[in-house]
Design a protein around this motif. Structure first.
Motif, PDB file in Angstrom:
ATOM      1  N   LEU A  21       0.826  -1.211   0.000  1.00 18.64           N
ATOM      2  CA  LEU A  21       0.000   0.000   0.000  1.00 18.64           C
ATOM      3  C   LEU A  21       0.862   1.264   0.000  1.00 18.64           C
ATOM      4  N   VAL A  22       2.114   1.123   0.388  1.00 17.16           N
ATOM      5  CA  VAL A  22       3.058   2.239   0.345  1.00 17.16           C
ATOM      6  C   VAL A  22       3.268   2.708  -1.095  1.00 17.16           C
ATOM      7  N   VAL A  23       3.198   1.791  -2.039  1.00 15.15           N
ATOM      8  CA  VAL A  23       3.495   2.115  -3.443  1.00 15.15           C
ATOM      9  C   VAL A  23       2.543   3.175  -3.997  1.00 15.15           C
ATOM     10  N   PRO A  24       1.217   2.984  -3.937  1.00 17.91           N
ATOM     11  CA  PRO A  24       0.356   4.039  -4.465  1.00 17.91           C
ATOM     12  C   PRO A  24       0.420   5.330  -3.647  1.00 17.91           C
ATOM     13  N   VAL A  25       0.668   5.227  -2.360  1.00  9.15           N
ATOM     14  CA  VAL A  25       0.778   6.442  -1.543  1.00  9.15           C
ATOM     15  C   VAL A  25       1.928   7.305  -2.046  1.00  9.15           C
ATOM     16  N   PHE A  26       3.095   6.696  -2.224  1.00 12.24           N
ATOM     17  CA  PHE A  26       4.240   7.461  -2.721  1.00 12.24           C
ATOM     18  C   PHE A  26       4.092   7.783  -4.210  1.00 12.24           C
ATOM     19  N   GLY A  27       3.363   6.966  -4.931  1.00 11.19           N
ATOM     20  CA  GLY A  27       3.098   7.272  -6.337  1.00 11.19           C
ATOM     21  C   GLY A  27       2.260   8.526  -6.486  1.00 11.19           C
ATOM     22  N   ILE A  28       1.227   8.638  -5.670  1.00 11.91           N
ATOM     23  CA  ILE A  28       0.383   9.837  -5.717  1.00 11.91           C
ATOM     24  C   ILE A  28       1.170  11.061  -5.254  1.00 11.91           C
ATOM     25  N   ALA A  29       1.963  10.897  -4.206  1.00  6.78           N
ATOM     26  CA  ALA A  29       2.791  12.017  -3.736  1.00  6.78           C
ATOM     27  C   ALA A  29       3.768  12.463  -4.825  1.00  6.78           C
ATOM     28  N   THR A  30       4.346  11.504  -5.522  1.00  6.33           N
ATOM     29  CA  THR A  30       5.268  11.830  -6.618  1.00  6.33           C
ATOM     30  C   THR A  30       4.531  12.536  -7.745  1.00  6.33           C
ATOM     31  N   ALA A  31       3.361  12.032  -8.101  1.00  5.05           N
ATOM     32  CA  ALA A  31       2.575  12.646  -9.180  1.00  5.05           C
ATOM     33  C   ALA A  31       2.176  14.075  -8.831  1.00  5.05           C
ATOM     34  N   LEU A  32       1.819  14.305  -7.586  1.00  6.65           N
ATOM     35  CA  LEU A  32       1.494  15.667  -7.155  1.00  6.65           C
ATOM     36  C   LEU A  32       2.712  16.576  -7.257  1.00  6.65           C
ATOM     37  N   ALA A  33       3.854  16.081  -6.812  1.00  3.22           N
ATOM     38  CA  ALA A  33       5.085  16.874  -6.847  1.00  3.22           C
ATOM     39  C   ALA A  33       5.513  17.186  -8.280  1.00  3.22           C
ATOM     40  N   LEU A  34       5.269  16.237  -9.185  1.00  2.00           N
ATOM     41  CA  LEU A  34       5.656  16.436 -10.594  1.00  2.00           C
ATOM     42  C   LEU A  34       4.545  17.084 -11.421  1.00  2.00           C
ATOM     43  N   ASP A  35       3.400  17.323 -10.787  1.00  2.00           N
ATOM     44  CA  ASP A  35       2.246  17.935 -11.451  1.00  2.00           C
ATOM     45  C   ASP A  35       1.780  17.128 -12.668  1.00  2.00           C
ATOM     46  N   VAL A  36       1.687  15.818 -12.479  1.00  2.00           N
ATOM     47  CA  VAL A  36       1.210  14.942 -13.557  1.00  2.00           C
ATOM     48  C   VAL A  36      -0.014  14.123 -13.127  1.00  2.00           C
TER      49      VAL A  36
END
Length: 153
Positions: A61-76
């Protein structure tokens, strides 16, 4: 910060989702062997593979959490390739939680009861495992290729 988020996301995917995909794939084989009573080590393997699937599914479950955080940071976060990846990830997670894990638990219970070949059918479980792994492979390809992304390949 983006590099840290992306690194944690990728490392978590490798460390947590990798074992789940392997355990889900191997479970039907060892369940068949344990049902046939031809392999004395098969039943402990069934227990181990179920435990790996269950524990690593929660850790993943850590994977999508950090994936969403990364997507927010990269604005994608609104890019089509990412939205499709998120949808496929959700489907894979639901398949794992609602089909694969409960079916593994049922097969394990039947084997523990000593029912053997008469009551162990792992075809649906093997098919669920294949679909689960195909979904993850598709997500990986989307994450690498990023179709339509302005950042390129």
């Amino acid at each position: 910060m983006n590099e840290l988020l992306l690194s944690v996301h990728v490392i978590a995917a490798i460390v947590f989702i990798g074992p789940v995909t392997v355990a889900v794939s191997l479970f039907p084989r060892y369940a068949r062997e344990a049902a046939g009573a031809g392999a004395p080590g098969a039943l402990p393997a069934v227990h181990l593979l179920h435990r790996i699937t269950r524990v690593y599914a929660v850790l993943a479950l850590v994977v999508p959490v950090f994936g969403i955080a990364t997507a927010l940071a990269l604005d994608v976060l609104t890019d089509a390739w990412l939205l499709v990846s998120m949808l496929l990830t959700a489907i894979a997670g639901l398949l794992l939680a609602l089909v694969v894990l409960p079916r593994q638990a049922q097969v394990r219970a039947v084997l523990d009861a000593g029912a053997g070949d008469q009551r162990v059918d792992v075809r649906a479980l093997a098919m669920g495992a294949g679909v689960f792994n195909l979904l993850w492979a598709t997500v990986v390809v989307l994450m690498i290729a990023r179709p339509g992304s302005t950042t390129g390949v």
